[in-house]
Design a protein around this motif. Sequence first.
Motif, PDB file in Angstrom:
ATOM      1  N   ASP A 146     -15.906  -3.862  -4.669  1.00 35.21           N
ATOM      2  CA  ASP A 146     -15.476  -5.260  -4.720  1.00 35.21           C
ATOM      3  C   ASP A 146     -15.600  -5.827  -6.138  1.00 35.21           C
ATOM      4  O   ASP A 146     -14.741  -6.592  -6.594  1.00 35.21           O
ATOM      5  CB  ASP A 146     -16.276  -6.119  -3.741  1.00 35.21           C
ATOM      6  CG  ASP A 146     -15.814  -5.939  -2.303  1.00 35.21           C
ATOM      7  OD1 ASP A 146     -15.141  -4.907  -2.018  1.00 35.21           O
ATOM      8  OD2 ASP A 146     -16.112  -6.804  -1.459  1.00 35.21           O
TER       9      ASP A 146
ATOM     10  N   GLU B 239      -7.717  -3.019   1.599  1.00 38.21           N
ATOM     11  CA  GLU B 239      -8.618  -3.958   2.276  1.00 38.21           C
ATOM     12  C   GLU B 239      -9.586  -4.613   1.288  1.00 38.21           C
ATOM     13  O   GLU B 239      -9.938  -5.792   1.442  1.00 38.21           O
ATOM     14  CB  GLU B 239      -9.369  -3.235   3.392  1.00 38.21           C
ATOM     15  CG  GLU B 239      -8.456  -2.905   4.579  1.00 38.21           C
ATOM     16  CD  GLU B 239      -9.085  -1.906   5.546  1.00 38.21           C
ATOM     17  OE1 GLU B 239     -10.178  -1.387   5.233  1.00 38.21           O
ATOM     18  OE2 GLU B 239      -8.463  -1.638   6.590  1.00 38.21           O
TER      19      GLU B 239
ATOM     20  N   ILE C 107      -1.263  -6.959   4.290  1.00 34.68           N
ATOM     21  CA  ILE C 107      -1.153  -5.580   3.813  1.00 34.68           C
ATOM     22  C   ILE C 107       0.117  -4.976   4.402  1.00 34.68           C
ATOM     23  O   ILE C 107       0.270  -4.882   5.625  1.00 34.68           O
ATOM     24  CB  ILE C 107      -2.377  -4.740   4.214  1.00 34.68           C
ATOM     25  CG1 ILE C 107      -3.650  -5.326   3.585  1.00 34.68           C
ATOM     26  CG2 ILE C 107      -2.187  -3.289   3.777  1.00 34.68           C
ATOM     27  CD1 ILE C 107      -4.929  -4.625   4.008  1.00 34.68           C
TER      28      ILE C 107
ATOM     29  N   GLY D  77      -9.042 -12.961   1.619  1.00 37.46           N
ATOM     30  CA  GLY D  77      -8.870 -12.561   3.008  1.00 37.46           C
ATOM     31  C   GLY D  77      -7.576 -12.979   3.678  1.00 37.46           C
ATOM     32  O   GLY D  77      -7.358 -12.671   4.856  1.00 37.46           O
TER      33      GLY D  77
ATOM     34  N   ASN E  81       0.831  -1.196   0.000  1.00 41.19           N
ATOM     35  CA  ASN E  81       0.000   0.000   0.000  1.00 41.19           C
ATOM     36  C   ASN E  81       0.871   1.254   0.000  1.00 41.19           C
ATOM     37  O   ASN E  81       1.591   1.503   0.962  1.00 41.19           O
ATOM     38  CB  ASN E  81      -0.913  -0.011   1.233  1.00 41.19           C
ATOM     39  CG  ASN E  81      -1.934   1.113   1.194  1.00 41.19           C
ATOM     40  OD1 ASN E  81      -2.083   1.813   0.190  1.00 41.19           O
ATOM     41  ND2 ASN E  81      -2.639   1.307   2.299  1.00 41.19           N
TER      42      ASN E  81
ATOM     43  N   LYS F 196      -7.639  -7.336  -0.417  1.00 43.68           N
ATOM     44  CA  LYS F 196      -7.500  -8.470   0.505  1.00 43.68           C
ATOM     45  C   LYS F 196      -8.801  -9.263   0.574  1.00 43.68           C
ATOM     46  O   LYS F 196      -8.795 -10.503   0.496  1.00 43.68           O
ATOM     47  CB  LYS F 196      -7.098  -7.971   1.886  1.00 43.68           C
ATOM     48  CG  LYS F 196      -6.980  -9.084   2.926  1.00 43.68           C
ATOM     49  CD  LYS F 196      -6.520  -8.536   4.274  1.00 43.68           C
ATOM     50  CE  LYS F 196      -6.414  -9.660   5.309  1.00 43.68           C
ATOM     51  NZ  LYS F 196      -5.884  -9.145   6.604  1.00 43.68           N
ATOM     52  N   ARG F 197      -9.905  -8.565   0.701  1.00 42.35           N
ATOM     53  CA  ARG F 197     -11.213  -9.200   0.833  1.00 42.35           C
ATOM     54  C   ARG F 197     -11.549 -10.019  -0.419  1.00 42.35           C
ATOM     55  O   ARG F 197     -11.949 -11.183  -0.338  1.00 42.35           O
ATOM     56  CB  ARG F 197     -12.255  -8.103   1.060  1.00 42.35           C
ATOM     57  CG  ARG F 197     -13.626  -8.553   1.426  1.00 42.35           C
ATOM     58  CD  ARG F 197     -14.448  -7.378   1.943  1.00 42.35           C
ATOM     59  NE  ARG F 197     -14.549  -6.265   1.004  1.00 42.35           N
ATOM     60  CZ  ARG F 197     -14.054  -5.042   1.224  1.00 42.35           C
ATOM     61  NH1 ARG F 197     -13.421  -4.753   2.348  1.00 42.35           N
ATOM     62  NH2 ARG F 197     -14.206  -4.080   0.316  1.00 42.35           N
TER      63      ARG F 197
ATOM     64  N   ARG G 134      -1.898   5.432   6.384  1.00 47.18           N
ATOM     65  CA  ARG G 134      -3.155   5.260   7.113  1.00 47.18           C
ATOM     66  C   ARG G 134      -3.678   6.635   7.547  1.00 47.18           C
ATOM     67  O   ARG G 134      -2.950   7.440   8.119  1.00 47.18           O
ATOM     68  CB  ARG G 134      -2.945   4.373   8.337  1.00 47.18           C
ATOM     69  CG  ARG G 134      -4.235   4.035   9.071  1.00 47.18           C
ATOM     70  CD  ARG G 134      -3.970   3.134  10.269  1.00 47.18           C
ATOM     71  NE  ARG G 134      -3.509   1.807   9.856  1.00 47.18           N
ATOM     72  CZ  ARG G 134      -4.314   0.793   9.566  1.00 47.18           C
ATOM     73  NH1 ARG G 134      -5.634   0.961   9.619  1.00 47.18           N
ATOM     74  NH2 ARG G 134      -3.815  -0.393   9.219  1.00 47.18           N
TER      75      ARG G 134
ATOM     76  N   MET H  34      -6.762   3.059   3.439  1.00 45.56           N
ATOM     77  CA  MET H  34      -6.663   1.608   3.635  1.00 45.56           C
ATOM     78  C   MET H  34      -7.752   0.834   2.895  1.00 45.56           C
ATOM     79  O   MET H  34      -7.662  -0.382   2.751  1.00 45.56           O
ATOM     80  CB  MET H  34      -6.754   1.283   5.130  1.00 45.56           C
ATOM     81  CG  MET H  34      -5.610   1.842   5.971  1.00 45.56           C
ATOM     82  SD  MET H  34      -3.996   1.175   5.505  1.00 45.56           S
ATOM     83  CE  MET H  34      -4.217  -0.555   5.921  1.00 45.56           C
ATOM     84  N   GLN H  35      -8.791   1.523   2.418  1.00 44.46           N
ATOM     85  CA  GLN H  35      -9.952   0.826   1.882  1.00 44.46           C
ATOM     86  C   GLN H  35      -9.662   0.077   0.588  1.00 44.46           C
ATOM     87  O   GLN H  35     -10.211  -1.010   0.359  1.00 44.46           O
ATOM     88  CB  GLN H  35     -11.102   1.818   1.680  1.00 44.46           C
ATOM     89  CG  GLN H  35     -11.709   2.292   2.985  1.00 44.46           C
ATOM     90  CD  GLN H  35     -12.770   3.346   2.760  1.00 44.46           C
ATOM     91  OE1 GLN H  35     -12.533   4.376   2.137  1.00 44.46           O
ATOM     92  NE2 GLN H  35     -13.958   3.076   3.269  1.00 44.46           N
TER      93      GLN H  35
ATOM     94  N   ASP I 132     -11.038   6.553  -1.263  1.00 48.96           N
ATOM     95  CA  ASP I 132     -10.481   5.744  -0.179  1.00 48.96           C
ATOM     96  C   ASP I 132     -10.229   6.689   0.991  1.00 48.96           C
ATOM     97  O   ASP I 132      -9.183   7.325   1.094  1.00 48.96           O
ATOM     98  CB  ASP I 132      -9.178   5.090  -0.659  1.00 48.96           C
ATOM     99  CG  ASP I 132      -8.556   4.178   0.391  1.00 48.96           C
ATOM    100  OD1 ASP I 132      -8.912   4.292   1.572  1.00 48.96           O
ATOM    101  OD2 ASP I 132      -7.681   3.376   0.018  1.00 48.96           O
TER     102      ASP I 132
END
Length: 340
Positions: A307, A243, A255, A251, A192, A246-247, A196, A239-240, A235
């Motif tokens: 997503d 994330e 990160i 999962g 990333n 990752k999702r 943050r 972090m979105q 974002d």
Amino acid sequence: MSSEMKTTALVLGATGGIGSAVARKLLARGWRIRALNRDAAKASRSESAFEWVQGDAMNAGDVLRAAEGVGLIVHAVNPPGYRDWETLVLPMLDNAIAAARAVGVRIVLPGNVYNFGPDALPAPTEESPQHPVTKKGAIRVEMEKRLKAASQSGAGVIIVRAGDFFGPGTTANSWFSSGLVTPGKPVGTIRNPGRRGIGHQWVYLPDMAETIAQLVERADRLPAFAVYHMEGFWDADGMQMAEAIKRVAGGKAKIGGFPWWIVPLAAPFIPVMREIKEMRYLWKVPVRMRNTRLTAELASEPQTPIDEAVRASLVALGCLPEPHRDTAVAFIGHPSQNAG
């Protein structure tokens, strides 16, 4: 736009990410797509629905011949791999402008946030002062100055500015594909580049293309020099996006931070690293272009759920398998094209 004018759109850069996305959106709306390419035969094999014309955007005569009889010019051509921007970008634009003036049509430019320096942040508007601190930003400003002059002498202009691109067809130089993930590999570690708590703006290429197509449909009611900002995917905490990757990837990915320390070491040798070094300021503060003017015109901005957009992007990059590939009733289709 009248049906008489809605005939053929000339797309410069139709093998690139945003150029091909805009071309496909216009094609779906009934436009014929003419595309200029230095290897038209090769390009036609990857996208047979377009009319491919042999030629070079650096050649004014080629561009003018390709523009004969068109109702729109989309200028989405960029030098590959961040090379030779200083010598190629403005001559190519001048050729497109000359052609647009000659045939009396509007020219569309997909734009970005590079025009703006720190003084316009964190919330630049369409009218914010443009004092870029990078070479590429200065070129972007000059491009828009030339387009504004063209709009005052017979060639209308639509510019849509948006955040960092991601999505199928995005080049290898995008932050999504060169920073956050590694093309061709499963998502293990997400690097990333953001901090943050520092918001960052992204745009999904198909959403930007849809926005441009909708504005083109309304061209008759737009000002001669029409500039719009997209909201895209905001974002909010930096972090979105990581994330979401990752999702969508199951999962289990970790990160981590982008290795900024390596950038100044590599910058003297690798062109893209020089660009990354120059653009780092855009990751140190929140940058959010509001879409107030755009939604006043379109009522709403095209926005794919994050997503869904991330999944399509990872599949196109080869980081996730094609949907249903492993099932007994798998649909065998063409692999996603990642035109550069």
